[in-house]
Design a protein around this motif. Structure first.
Motif, PDB file in Angstrom:
ATOM      1  N   VAL A  50       0.836  -1.204   0.000  1.00  0.00           N
ATOM      2  CA  VAL A  50       0.000   0.000   0.000  1.00  0.00           C
ATOM      3  C   VAL A  50       0.870   1.254   0.000  1.00  0.00           C
ATOM      4  N   SER A  51       1.934   1.242   0.801  1.00  0.00           N
ATOM      5  CA  SER A  51       2.801   2.407   0.905  1.00  0.00           C
ATOM      6  C   SER A  51       3.504   2.707  -0.423  1.00  0.00           C
ATOM      7  N   LEU A  52       4.076   1.675  -1.053  1.00  0.00           N
ATOM      8  CA  LEU A  52       4.790   1.902  -2.302  1.00  0.00           C
ATOM      9  C   LEU A  52       3.843   2.365  -3.407  1.00  0.00           C
ATOM     10  N   ILE A  53       2.663   1.773  -3.468  1.00  0.00           N
ATOM     11  CA  ILE A  53       1.702   2.170  -4.497  1.00  0.00           C
ATOM     12  C   ILE A  53       1.205   3.594  -4.248  1.00  0.00           C
ATOM     13  N   SER A  54       1.086   3.968  -2.974  1.00  0.00           N
ATOM     14  CA  SER A  54       0.661   5.328  -2.641  1.00  0.00           C
ATOM     15  C   SER A  54       1.703   6.355  -3.061  1.00  0.00           C
ATOM     16  N   ALA A  55       2.963   5.935  -3.125  1.00  0.00           N
ATOM     17  CA  ALA A  55       4.039   6.839  -3.540  1.00  0.00           C
ATOM     18  C   ALA A  55       4.222   6.868  -5.048  1.00  0.00           C
ATOM     19  N   GLU A  56       3.603   5.917  -5.740  1.00  0.00           N
ATOM     20  CA  GLU A  56       3.901   5.689  -7.161  1.00  0.00           C
ATOM     21  C   GLU A  56       3.591   6.903  -8.042  1.00  0.00           C
ATOM     22  N   LYS A  57       2.525   7.622  -7.775  1.00  0.00           N
ATOM     23  CA  LYS A  57       2.136   8.732  -8.644  1.00  0.00           C
ATOM     24  C   LYS A  57       3.207   9.804  -8.694  1.00  0.00           C
ATOM     25  N   TYR A  58       3.840  10.046  -7.559  1.00  0.00           N
ATOM     26  CA  TYR A  58       4.913  11.032  -7.483  1.00  0.00           C
ATOM     27  C   TYR A  58       6.207  10.319  -7.124  1.00  0.00           C
ATOM     28  N   PHE A  59       6.453   9.190  -7.805  1.00  0.00           N
ATOM     29  CA  PHE A  59       7.500   8.275  -7.353  1.00  0.00           C
ATOM     30  C   PHE A  59       8.817   9.007  -7.101  1.00  0.00           C
ATOM     31  N   VAL A  60       9.217   8.960  -5.842  1.00  0.00           N
ATOM     32  CA  VAL A  60      10.431   9.622  -5.377  1.00  0.00           C
ATOM     33  C   VAL A  60      11.007   8.810  -4.232  1.00  0.00           C
ATOM     34  N   GLY A  61      12.264   9.038  -3.950  1.00  0.00           N
ATOM     35  CA  GLY A  61      12.916   8.354  -2.845  1.00  0.00           C
ATOM     36  C   GLY A  61      13.371   9.352  -1.807  1.00  0.00           C
ATOM     37  N   THR A  62      14.536   9.124  -1.243  1.00  0.00           N
ATOM     38  CA  THR A  62      14.985   9.964  -0.141  1.00  0.00           C
ATOM     39  C   THR A  62      15.360  11.370  -0.585  1.00  0.00           C
ATOM     40  N   SER A  63      15.491  11.598  -1.880  1.00  0.00           N
ATOM     41  CA  SER A  63      15.827  12.946  -2.359  1.00  0.00           C
ATOM     42  C   SER A  63      14.579  13.762  -2.665  1.00  0.00           C
ATOM     43  N   HIS A  64      13.406  13.301  -2.190  1.00  0.00           N
ATOM     44  CA  HIS A  64      12.163  13.943  -2.590  1.00  0.00           C
ATOM     45  C   HIS A  64      12.074  15.398  -2.117  1.00  0.00           C
ATOM     46  N   TYR A  65      12.763  15.742  -1.034  1.00  0.00           N
ATOM     47  CA  TYR A  65      12.692  17.112  -0.551  1.00  0.00           C
ATOM     48  C   TYR A  65      13.278  18.100  -1.565  1.00  0.00           C
ATOM     49  N   HIS A  66      14.125  17.607  -2.435  1.00  0.00           N
ATOM     50  CA  HIS A  66      14.836  18.492  -3.358  1.00  0.00           C
ATOM     51  C   HIS A  66      14.177  18.544  -4.740  1.00  0.00           C
ATOM     52  N   GLN A  67      13.033  17.916  -4.889  1.00  0.00           N
ATOM     53  CA  GLN A  67      12.451  17.845  -6.217  1.00  0.00           C
ATOM     54  C   GLN A  67      11.933  19.196  -6.707  1.00  0.00           C
ATOM     55  N   LYS A  68      11.324  19.974  -5.809  1.00  0.00           N
ATOM     56  CA  LYS A  68      10.745  21.246  -6.243  1.00  0.00           C
ATOM     57  C   LYS A  68      11.321  22.439  -5.484  1.00  0.00           C
ATOM     58  N   GLU A  69      11.516  22.282  -4.210  1.00  0.00           N
ATOM     59  CA  GLU A  69      11.969  23.391  -3.384  1.00  0.00           C
ATOM     60  C   GLU A  69      13.143  22.936  -2.514  1.00  0.00           C
TER      61      GLU A  69
END
Length: 249
Positions: A36-55
């Motif tokens: 459930v967790s991985l599928i919930s992340a799938e739309k915006y699939f990101v890992g530990t660098s997700h904080y740096h994707q936009k801001e």
């Protein structure tokens, strides 16, 4: 990435569902929760660098409390919308990290339960692997890989180096576009599995450690699609391992 989500669900479908009072209930709930967790992340699939994707991280961190409060107020009597505008990337990373932690925990619970131990005990991977080999003489090839990987879990610093080296070499062999990355890595299945296994343990096993950081420069291990591919491969291997352990006498 939708193909990966479908692969995760297909593997979940192969897992035996225990009864409510079964000793396997806790391991299975972790297996289910990881999916459930991985599928919930799938739309915006990101890992530990997700904080740096936009801001920048500092800006997003300071903005999060206000965004959470706004999402709560707009939800009124309904559950909070975690994918509220502005929270999407953070939420995807939240679910991604949750999924990887549950993968690691489910492995440990499955081994303990197969060995007849309390799943909350501290686990010695090498001893557990030797025990599992002793009670089952013939293994499917994928289980041999699991047990060999368990026996080699010896230290997080060493695992970090192994993950970096393995990912670097696999990608250097010829990386296609992001959407095909997972399918391409599957062609290197044995090494890809070992890399995914080490990835789970070196950064996320239980809640004991924060990530130790990533290599300097543009190492492919930093890429979010690489992280998601490793997590998805580790999950599929977990389902195989859980099902095998569940069927042990």
């Amino acid at each position: 990435m939708k193909a990966i989500a479908e692969t995760i669900l297909n593997h979940l479908d192969t897992c035996p569902i225990p009864s409510s009072n079964s000793k396997w209930r806790y391991a299975y709930e972790l297996v289910l929760g990881a999916a459930v967790s991985l599928i919930s992340a799938e739309k915006y699939f990101v890992g530990t660098s997700h904080y740096h994707q936009k801001e920048p991280y500092d800006y997003l961190l300071s903005a999060l409390p206000k965004l959470v409060r706004k999402a709560h107020q707009e939800a009124a009597d309904k559950p909070i919308d975690l994918y509220h505008e502005g929270l999407e990337i953070w939420t995807a990373g939240y679910f991604f990290n949750s999924g990887v932690i549950r993968i690691a925990c489910a492995y440990e619970y499955a081994i303990h339960t197969a060995c007849g131990d309390d799943p909350y005990d501290n686990l010695d991977f090498k001893e557990a692997s030797i025990y599992l080999r002793s009670i089952k003489q013939e293994f499917p090839p994928e289980i041999v890989n699991h047990l060999a990987a368990f026996e080699s879990v010896t230290g997080r610093d060493k695992l970090h180096q192994q993950v970096d080296q393995l990912v670097g070499r696999l990608v250097a062999e010829g990386c296609p576009d992001d959407e095909k990355f997972y399918e391409w890595l599957q062609k290197n299945d044995d090494e890809f599995f070992r890399t995914a296994f080490y990835y789970v343990w070196c950064d996320y096993n239980w809640f004991k450690h924060r990530p130790m950081g990533y290599p300097a420069g543009n190492h492919p291990r930093k890429a979010h699609h690489v992280q998601f591919a490793l997590a998805a491969r580790a999950y599929c291997a977990l389902c195989d391992f859980y099902s095998w352990c569940y069927r042990l006498p």
